[in-house]
Write an enzyme that holds these catalytic residues in place. Structure first.
Site, short mmCIF file in Angstrom:
data_model
loop_
_atom_site.label_atom_id
_atom_site.label_comp_id
_atom_site.label_asym_id
_atom_site.label_seq_id
_atom_site.Cartn_x
_atom_site.Cartn_y
_atom_site.Cartn_z
N GLY A 169 0.84 -1.20 0.00
CA GLY A 169 0.00 0.00 0.00
C GLY A 169 0.87 1.24 0.00
N GLY A 170 0.32 2.32 0.55
CA GLY A 170 1.05 3.58 0.59
C GLY A 170 2.35 3.48 1.37
N GLY A 404 26.02 11.81 -29.08
CA GLY A 404 25.55 12.49 -27.88
C GLY A 404 26.04 11.80 -26.62
CB ALA A 405 26.66 8.25 -25.83
C1 HXC Z 1 -3.54 -4.16 12.34
C2 HXC Z 1 -2.56 -6.05 11.54
C3 HXC Z 1 -2.37 -5.43 10.27
C4 HXC Z 1 -2.81 -4.11 10.11
C5 HXC Z 1 -1.57 -7.42 10.20
N1 HXC Z 1 -2.06 -7.27 11.44
N2 HXC Z 1 -1.76 -6.31 9.47
N3 HXC Z 1 -3.14 -5.40 12.56
N4 HXC Z 1 -3.38 -3.51 11.19
N5 HXC Z 1 -2.63 -3.48 8.96
C6 HXC Z 1 -2.02 -8.25 12.51
C7 HXC Z 1 -2.93 -9.44 12.28
O1 HXC Z 1 -4.21 -9.16 12.78
C8 HXC Z 1 -2.23 -10.51 13.11
O2 HXC Z 1 -2.54 -10.33 14.47
C9 HXC Z 1 -0.78 -10.17 12.95
O3 HXC Z 1 -0.72 -8.81 12.54
C10 HXC Z 1 -0.09 -10.98 11.88
O4 HXC Z 1 -0.88 -10.96 10.73
P1 HXC Z 1 -1.24 -12.28 9.91
O5 HXC Z 1 -2.28 -11.92 8.94
O6 HXC Z 1 -1.51 -13.39 10.85
O7 HXC Z 1 0.15 -12.57 9.20
P2 HXC Z 1 0.42 -13.09 7.76
O8 HXC Z 1 -0.43 -14.28 7.45
O9 HXC Z 1 1.88 -13.24 7.65
O10 HXC Z 1 -0.03 -11.93 6.78
C11 HXC Z 1 0.65 -10.69 6.80
C12 HXC Z 1 -0.10 -9.66 5.94
C13 HXC Z 1 -1.60 -9.62 6.39
C14 HXC Z 1 -0.05 -10.09 4.48
C15 HXC Z 1 0.57 -8.33 6.12
O11 HXC Z 1 -1.63 -9.49 7.81
C16 HXC Z 1 -2.36 -8.51 5.79
O12 HXC Z 1 -2.78 -8.59 4.65
N6 HXC Z 1 -2.58 -7.45 6.58
C17 HXC Z 1 -3.38 -6.33 6.13
C18 HXC Z 1 -2.59 -5.52 5.18
C19 HXC Z 1 -3.33 -4.26 4.78
O13 HXC Z 1 -4.32 -4.33 4.06
N7 HXC Z 1 -2.89 -3.15 5.34
C20 HXC Z 1 -3.45 -1.91 5.07
C21 HXC Z 1 -2.81 -1.50 3.77
S1 HXC Z 1 -3.18 0.08 3.29
P3 HXC Z 1 -2.50 -11.51 15.52
O14 HXC Z 1 -3.03 -10.89 16.77
O15 HXC Z 1 -3.34 -12.60 14.95
O16 HXC Z 1 -1.07 -11.91 15.64
C22 HXC Z 1 -1.95 0.94 3.87
C23 HXC Z 1 -2.11 2.35 3.53
C24 HXC Z 1 -0.91 3.11 3.89
O17 HXC Z 1 -1.09 0.50 4.47
C25 HXC Z 1 -1.19 4.49 3.41
C26 HXC Z 1 -0.04 5.38 3.50
C27 HXC Z 1 -0.33 6.63 2.78
#
Ligand code: HXC
Length: 510
Positions: A169-170, A404-405
């Site tokens: 993501g971001g 040019g290079a």
């Molecule tokens: C809160 C999160 C989290 C998040 C993971 N966890 N991502 N908690 N916010 N964004 C937590 C899970 O609940 C879990 O908690 C632990 O972290 C590990 O995650 P798992 O899913 O069990 O691990 P894994 O299978 O390895 O998968 C990792 C992952 C997945 C691929 C990163 O967790 C995932 O898809 N997370 C969401 C990603 C996402 O959509 N993020 C927002 C993106 S947008 P427990 O308690 O079970 O251990 C963004 C915008 C930024 O980031 C903008 C900036 C401008």
């Protein structure tokens, strides 16, 4: 009193456990080190001083108020690498998946502010699920606060991003603004939108690894500057890179002890250039023979192999090298190689690192793919980067410098300080065959005449002496003495002072 001390010990032990032993074990089972183990390997032993170990999030939504681990998913502080100061943050995947909350972002911002103020680089270890979902816009705000600091720090202190887990993501835009990105093979990935969204929107089916793994970003997108097999290898190699870099733009790169004679003669270089002008040779051989102890730290090794970029030391001092590589596409300049080299030249110039340019270039790559892709604009980046650079610039033309290079590759006309050529250099608008075909089109049916014309052209231009007559080449040097000549040239430029006219900032063709 004893109780209080014990309490501190207990709290520290709790903080160090992050998200708990179960999650630490899961991290290890994936072949990844924890946030703290990574810092330990990156920094000198016992040098790490932590900030904000007891910071906790303040969020109250979705029941998260009952779960407030110390540190809030990121370990921050400063320490040293071979005795030189560096600020570090390391995201802790065991705490809410390393996701970024308001307080997590504040911790990162705090060390970035200190790094800027105190003039030391920032190394960011990324291992995060992105924005803390429970915090919503507060988390997005936190990202933007980090981005703003990345931007302000650009060109002030070196910033290095290590991607050692998810970065999606971001969140990718913080590393994207930094000077270097490195990834770990198979356990890290970066993308703006993940495989599921890609499938929904474009119908493409890809794995996370295919979409944004280390191979993709080092070979295809060039987002990453290098990749390593595992955490330990990466952290060891980053220590090596760090030693080449200055602490800030107010500093010079460190001088390391060297055990290699700067006047070393290399007879083998006298035969490096093949007799046949179309036969390639390995420019890395020349780089190794110029560098102290043959040590070349290559940047973007797997992308645009027709140009080489990286760091060496000469007389113990860091020098950035840009070199055409005849082994790949005859060393031609194209969109990718121009972008790659331009960014490297600008890094060197921003951080007072002198630049050595080794030239063997047949020109810019022709074709619709290049023109449609904007080779004009991308080629101009490299021209611009060299022309604005005020650091010491030493150039050696080994063979071709066509069209040019020739101008672009740190020529005298772009304020090159020392422009050397080997006797094998050919400095011309183009190769003899192409030139004769244009100049004597009406004689093309007469093979003998054309052969004579070609020879004439070669005699006149397939050498460095026309350019040397005009002072565009400062000296024609013996290949075997290249290290000595280059070392002396850089030594003479240690006091160089050159400025550009005042401007708010330039407008490099992006
Ligand atoms: C809160 C999160 C989290 C998040 C993971 N966890 N991502 N908690 N916010 N964004 C937590 C899970 O609940 C879990 O908690 C632990 O972290 C590990 O995650 P798992 O899913 O069990 O691990 P894994 O299978 O390895 O998968 C990792 C992952 C997945 C691929 C990163 O967790 C995932 O898809 N997370 C969401 C990603 C996402 O959509 N993020 C927002 C993106 S947008 P427990 O308690 O079970 O251990 C963004 C915008 C930024 O980031 C903008 C900036 C401008």
């Amino acid at each position: 009193m004893k109780d209080i001390l014990e309490q501190l010990g207990q709290r520290r032990a709790e903080a160090k456990l992050g998200g708990g032993q179960r999650r630490i074990d899961a991290q290890h089972a994936r072949g990844k080190l924890t946030a703290r183990e990574r810092i330990e390997l990156l920094l000198d032993e016992d040098s790490f001083e932590e900030f904000d170990m007891f910071v906790r999030h303040r969020s109250t939504d979705f029941g998260i108020e009952a779960d407030r681990p110390y540190g809030d998913g990121v370990v921050t502080g400063w320490g040293t690498i071979n005795g030189r100061m560096v600020y570090v943050f390391s995201q802790d995947f065991t705490v809410f998946g390393g996701s970024l909350s308001e307080t997590h972002a504040r911790k990162i911002c705090k060390i970035m502010d200190m790094a800027m103020q105190n003039g030391a680089p920032v190394i960011g270890i990324n291992d995060s699920g992105g924005a803390r979902i429970q915090e919503g816009v507060a988390s997005l705000a936190g990202y933007a606060d980090v981005f703003q600091r990345n931007i302000m720090a650009s060109g002030v202190v070196p910033q290095i991003s290590l991607i050692m887990g998810p970065c999606a993501g971001g969140a990718v835009y913080s590393p994207a603004i930094t000077d270097f990105i490195f990834m770990v093979r198979d356990t890290s990935y970066m993308f703006v939108t993940g495989p599921d969204v890609v499938k929904t929107v474009t119908n493409e089916v890809v794995t996370a690894e295919q979409l944004g793994g280390a191979s993709t970003h080092t070979k295809k997108s060039s987002v990453a500057d290098g990749a390593f097999d595992n955490d330990v290898e990466m952290l060891t190699e980053i220590r090596r890179l760090f030693d080449f870099l200055p602490l800030s733009n107010r500093d010079k790169a460190p001088t390391r002890p060297f055990f290699d004679d700067p006047a070393r003669i290399e007879p083998s270089l006298d035969t490096l250039i093949p007799d046949n002008p179309n036969q390639p040779y390995d420019m890395k051989e020349l780089i190794a023979k110029i560098a102290d102890e043959g040590d070349f730290y290559e940047i973007q090794r797997d992308f645009a192999g027709n140009i080489l970029t990286g760091f060496v030391r000469i007389e113990g001092q860091t020098v950035g090298v840009v070199a055409n590589q005849p082994l790949v596409l005859a060393g031609v300049l194209d969109i990718d190689s121009s972008r790659k080299a331009a960014r490297f030249v600008r890094f060197c110039d921003a951080f007072n690192i002198p630049i050595l340019t080794l030239v063997d270039v047949p020109g810019f790559l022709p074709g619709t793919a290049q023109e449609y892709g904007g080779v004009i604009k991308h080629g101009a980046k490299l021209l611009f980067a060299y022309g604005e650079a005020t650091v010491p610039k030493v150039t050696v033309i080994t063979r071709k410098a066509y069209g040019g290079a020739y101008d672009v590759m740190s020529s005298k006309h772009l304020r090159g300080d020392f422009n050397y050529a080997w006797p094998t250099a050919e400095i011309a608008v183009m190769g003899a065959k192409g030139a004769v075909e244009i100049l004597y089109r009406s004689e093309l049916s007469d093979a003998d005449r054309i052969a004579a014309r070609t020879k004439d052209y070669e005699d006149r231009f397939a050498n460095p002496f026309v350019a040397a007559e005009k002072g565009f080449i400062d000296e024609v040097i013996q290949p075997h003495s290249t290290r000595r000549r280059v070392a002396r040239a850089f030594a003479s430029l240690r006091g160089k002072q050159l400025g550009n006219p005042w401007k708010k900032h330039d407008n490099i063709p992006l």
